[in-house]
Design a protein around this motif. Structure first.
Motif, PDB file in Angstrom:
ATOM      1  N   ARG A  66       0.837  -1.188   0.000  1.00 16.10           N
ATOM      2  CA  ARG A  66       0.000   0.000   0.000  1.00 16.10           C
ATOM      3  C   ARG A  66       0.875   1.242   0.000  1.00 16.10           C
ATOM      4  NH1 ARG A  66      -4.518  -0.038   4.488  1.00 16.10           N
ATOM      5  NH2 ARG A  66      -4.831   1.958   3.455  1.00 16.10           N
ATOM      6  N   GLN A  67       0.376   2.281  -0.620  1.00 15.62           N
ATOM      7  CA  GLN A  67       1.121   3.521  -0.697  1.00 15.62           C
ATOM      8  C   GLN A  67       0.930   4.330   0.587  1.00 15.62           C
ATOM      9  OE1 GLN A  67      -0.191   5.554  -4.185  1.00 15.62           O
ATOM     10  NE2 GLN A  67       0.816   4.150  -5.593  1.00 15.62           N
ATOM     11  N   SER A  68       2.022   4.968   1.008  1.00 15.50           N
ATOM     12  CA  SER A  68       1.985   5.859   2.163  1.00 15.50           C
ATOM     13  C   SER A  68       2.051   7.292   1.656  1.00 15.50           C
ATOM     14  CB  SER A  68       3.155   5.572   3.112  1.00 15.50           C
ATOM     15  OG  SER A  68       3.149   6.485   4.180  1.00 15.50           O
ATOM     16  N   ILE A  69       0.969   8.023   1.835  1.00 17.66           N
ATOM     17  CA  ILE A  69       0.914   9.388   1.317  1.00 17.66           C
ATOM     18  C   ILE A  69       1.909  10.287   2.030  1.00 17.66           C
ATOM     19  CG2 ILE A  69      -0.604  11.371   0.973  1.00 17.66           C
ATOM     20  CD1 ILE A  69      -2.934   9.467   0.800  1.00 17.66           C
ATOM     21  N   ASP A  70       2.062  10.127   3.330  1.00 17.06           N
ATOM     22  CA  ASP A  70       3.019  10.954   4.078  1.00 17.06           C
ATOM     23  C   ASP A  70       4.451  10.705   3.618  1.00 17.06           C
ATOM     24  OD1 ASP A  70       0.930  11.975   5.565  1.00 17.06           O
ATOM     25  OD2 ASP A  70       1.105  10.430   7.118  1.00 17.06           O
ATOM     26  N   ALA A  71       4.783   9.421   3.383  1.00 18.14           N
ATOM     27  CA  ALA A  71       6.146   9.108   2.912  1.00 18.14           C
ATOM     28  C   ALA A  71       6.384   9.667   1.514  1.00 18.14           C
ATOM     29  CB  ALA A  71       6.356   7.594   2.924  1.00 18.14           C
ATOM     30  N   GLN A  72       5.363   9.669   0.676  1.00 19.68           N
ATOM     31  CA  GLN A  72       5.523  10.223  -0.666  1.00 19.68           C
ATOM     32  C   GLN A  72       5.661  11.737  -0.637  1.00 19.68           C
ATOM     33  OE1 GLN A  72       2.281   8.842  -3.021  1.00 19.68           O
ATOM     34  NE2 GLN A  72       3.048   6.747  -3.147  1.00 19.68           N
ATOM     35  N   ASN A  73       4.946  12.397   0.263  1.00 19.63           N
ATOM     36  CA  ASN A  73       5.064  13.858   0.348  1.00 19.63           C
ATOM     37  C   ASN A  73       6.411  14.301   0.914  1.00 19.63           C
ATOM     38  OD1 ASN A  73       2.471  14.249  -0.666  1.00 19.63           O
ATOM     39  ND2 ASN A  73       1.537  14.163   1.372  1.00 19.63           N
ATOM     40  N   LEU A  74       7.053  13.455   1.733  1.00 21.73           N
ATOM     41  CA  LEU A  74       8.349  13.799   2.319  1.00 21.73           C
ATOM     42  C   LEU A  74       9.518  13.498   1.396  1.00 21.73           C
ATOM     43  CD1 LEU A  74       7.795  12.561   5.995  1.00 21.73           C
ATOM     44  CD2 LEU A  74       7.770  14.927   5.140  1.00 21.73           C
ATOM     45  N   ARG A  75       9.262  12.903   0.250  1.00 17.09           N
ATOM     46  CA  ARG A  75      10.362  12.599  -0.678  1.00 17.09           C
ATOM     47  C   ARG A  75      10.895  13.885  -1.302  1.00 17.09           C
ATOM     48  NH1 ARG A  75      10.338   7.325  -3.125  1.00 17.09           N
ATOM     49  NH2 ARG A  75      10.756   8.286  -5.143  1.00 17.09           N
ATOM     50  N   ASP A  76      12.217  13.996  -1.374  1.00 16.58           N
ATOM     51  CA  ASP A  76      12.850  15.143  -2.028  1.00 16.58           C
ATOM     52  C   ASP A  76      13.589  14.672  -3.271  1.00 16.58           C
ATOM     53  OD1 ASP A  76      14.802  13.722  -0.838  1.00 16.58           O
ATOM     54  OD2 ASP A  76      15.641  15.351   0.361  1.00 16.58           O
ATOM     55  N   ARG A  77      14.330  15.564  -3.848  1.00 19.60           N
ATOM     56  CA  ARG A  77      15.012  15.243  -5.104  1.00 19.60           C
ATOM     57  C   ARG A  77      16.119  14.219  -4.907  1.00 19.60           C
ATOM     58  NH1 ARG A  77      18.040  19.638  -9.105  1.00 19.60           N
ATOM     59  NH2 ARG A  77      18.674  18.113 -10.713  1.00 19.60           N
ATOM     60  N   LYS A  78      16.770  14.248  -3.761  1.00 24.02           N
ATOM     61  CA  LYS A  78      17.868  13.322  -3.529  1.00 24.02           C
ATOM     62  C   LYS A  78      17.372  11.873  -3.419  1.00 24.02           C
ATOM     63  CE  LYS A  78      20.642  16.784  -1.113  1.00 24.02           C
ATOM     64  NZ  LYS A  78      21.316  17.163   0.157  1.00 24.02           N
ATOM     65  N   VAL A  79      16.173  11.718  -2.883  1.00 23.73           N
ATOM     66  CA  VAL A  79      15.635  10.368  -2.716  1.00 23.73           C
ATOM     67  C   VAL A  79      14.905   9.895  -3.968  1.00 23.73           C
ATOM     68  CG1 VAL A  79      14.092   8.934  -1.301  1.00 23.73           C
ATOM     69  CG2 VAL A  79      15.440  10.761  -0.243  1.00 23.73           C
ATOM     70  N   ALA A  80      14.193  10.811  -4.614  1.00 21.13           N
ATOM     71  CA  ALA A  80      13.348  10.418  -5.735  1.00 21.13           C
ATOM     72  C   ALA A  80      14.118  10.244  -7.035  1.00 21.13           C
ATOM     73  CB  ALA A  80      12.239  11.452  -5.936  1.00 21.13           C
ATOM     74  N   VAL A  81      15.204  10.991  -7.216  1.00 19.63           N
ATOM     75  CA  VAL A  81      15.949  10.963  -8.473  1.00 19.63           C
ATOM     76  C   VAL A  81      17.363  10.483  -8.194  1.00 19.63           C
ATOM     77  CG1 VAL A  81      16.749  12.291 -10.455  1.00 19.63           C
ATOM     78  CG2 VAL A  81      14.564  12.856  -9.382  1.00 19.63           C
ATOM     79  N   GLN A  82      17.841   9.571  -9.001  1.00 18.82           N
ATOM     80  CA  GLN A  82      19.206   9.054  -8.873  1.00 18.82           C
ATOM     81  C   GLN A  82      19.863   9.127 -10.246  1.00 18.82           C
ATOM     82  OE1 GLN A  82      19.486   5.052  -7.460  1.00 18.82           O
ATOM     83  NE2 GLN A  82      21.699   5.141  -7.161  1.00 18.82           N
ATOM     84  N   LEU A  83      20.917   9.899 -10.336  1.00 18.98           N
ATOM     85  CA  LEU A  83      21.628  10.099 -11.596  1.00 18.98           C
ATOM     86  C   LEU A  83      22.831   9.155 -11.643  1.00 18.98           C
ATOM     87  CD1 LEU A  83      21.579  14.008 -11.801  1.00 18.98           C
ATOM     88  CD2 LEU A  83      20.013  12.375 -12.861  1.00 18.98           C
ATOM     89  N   ARG A  84      22.961   8.475 -12.765  1.00 20.57           N
ATOM     90  CA  ARG A  84      24.091   7.558 -12.955  1.00 20.57           C
ATOM     91  C   ARG A  84      24.773   7.888 -14.257  1.00 20.57           C
ATOM     92  NH1 ARG A  84      22.425   1.384 -11.109  1.00 20.57           N
ATOM     93  NH2 ARG A  84      21.912   1.891  -8.929  1.00 20.57           N
ATOM     94  N   LYS A  85      26.074   7.798 -14.212  1.00 18.42           N
ATOM     95  CA  LYS A  85      26.857   8.058 -15.416  1.00 18.42           C
ATOM     96  C   LYS A  85      27.148   6.724 -16.089  1.00 18.42           C
ATOM     97  CE  LYS A  85      30.932  10.502 -17.120  1.00 18.42           C
ATOM     98  NZ  LYS A  85      32.134  11.278 -16.750  1.00 18.42           N
ATOM     99  N   VAL A  86      26.575   6.546 -17.262  1.00 16.74           N
ATOM    100  CA  VAL A  86      26.718   5.284 -17.996  1.00 16.74           C
ATOM    101  C   VAL A  86      27.813   5.486 -19.048  1.00 16.74           C
ATOM    102  CG1 VAL A  86      25.568   3.576 -19.420  1.00 16.74           C
ATOM    103  CG2 VAL A  86      24.298   4.744 -17.599  1.00 16.74           C
ATOM    104  N   PRO A  87      28.834   4.635 -19.064  1.00 19.97           N
ATOM    105  CA  PRO A  87      29.879   4.772 -20.092  1.00 19.97           C
ATOM    106  C   PRO A  87      29.302   4.553 -21.476  1.00 19.97           C
ATOM    107  CG  PRO A  87      30.603   3.345 -18.279  1.00 19.97           C
ATOM    108  CD  PRO A  87      29.121   3.578 -18.106  1.00 19.97           C
TER     109      PRO A  87
END
Length: 202
Positions: free
Chosen positions: A176-197
């Motif tokens: 089940r989805q937690s609305i409070d946990a989704q609202n507390l997500r920031d850019r560092k948690v929600a987005v992950q940038l990876r450098k692919v060769p």
């Protein structure tokens, strides 16, 4: 006039036949498809009567939403027809008894039905010829029957809230989805940038 009478008999025959097939078909998916056919023919009868708004509402709401929802639910459920056939014989005496009682009541009602034209008086005011069917229906709903219309809306709202509450029960293994946990997500948690060769593949 002849074409209208012909279409009336065609729509009526197909609607009655499809309504019978809804309860006679063994496959639930076929039953829902016959139900959609019955709705479409009922909309055709409304068109012949000049109630184009009711016809479009019947097609859009019942065919486009309710019947399609039934179809998806029936197709997604894993129905075991062997178990259904076993339960049919178990509840056959009770179902036959209830059906016989309903049939007797219908016969008594239809047999004792009498209408005297002198005692029938129209309650609604006559509708002007320059008003469309939709406008006349809106005037009746929001003036004479506004309280009943609002009560029906509250009943439907209560049913919708009840169905949502019943489906939100916690079940083991179901995430089940937690609305409070989704609202507390920031850019560092929600987005992950990876450098692919380049040209390295996965």
């Amino acid at each position: 006039m002849v074409a209208t009478v012909f279409l009336f008999y065609v729509f009526s025959f197909v609607a009655i036949a499809s309504a019978f097939m809804v309860i006679a078909a063994r496959n639930p998916v076929h039953s829902v498809l016959f139900l959609i056919l019955a709705f479409v023919n009922a909309a055709g009868l409304f068109m012949l009567l000049g109630a184009e708004f009711l016809a479009m509402i019947l097609v859009v709401v019942y065919v486009g939403a309710v019947a399609v929802l039934f179809l998806f639910v029936v197709m997604m459920l894993d129905v075991d027809f062997t178990v259904l056939k076993q339960g049919f014989l178990q509840y056959l005496p009770l179902g036959a008894t209830v059906g016989a009682i309903v049939l007797i009541e219908l016969i008594l009602v239809v047999g004792g039905w009498t209408i005297e034209p002198a005692t029938v008086t129209p309650r609604a005011a006559p509708i002007a010829s320059n008003i469309t069917n939709t406008a006349a229906l809106g005037r009746i709903l929001y003036t004479q029957y506004v309280y009943f219309f609002q009560a029906a809306g509250f009943i439907l709202l209560t049913a919708m809230i009840g169905s949502i509450v019943l489906t939100l029960r916690s079940r083991r293994g179901v995430k089940r989805q937690s609305i409070d946990a989704q609202n507390l997500r920031d850019r560092k948690v929600a987005v992950q940038l990876r450098k692919v060769p380049s040209r390295a593949g996965l």
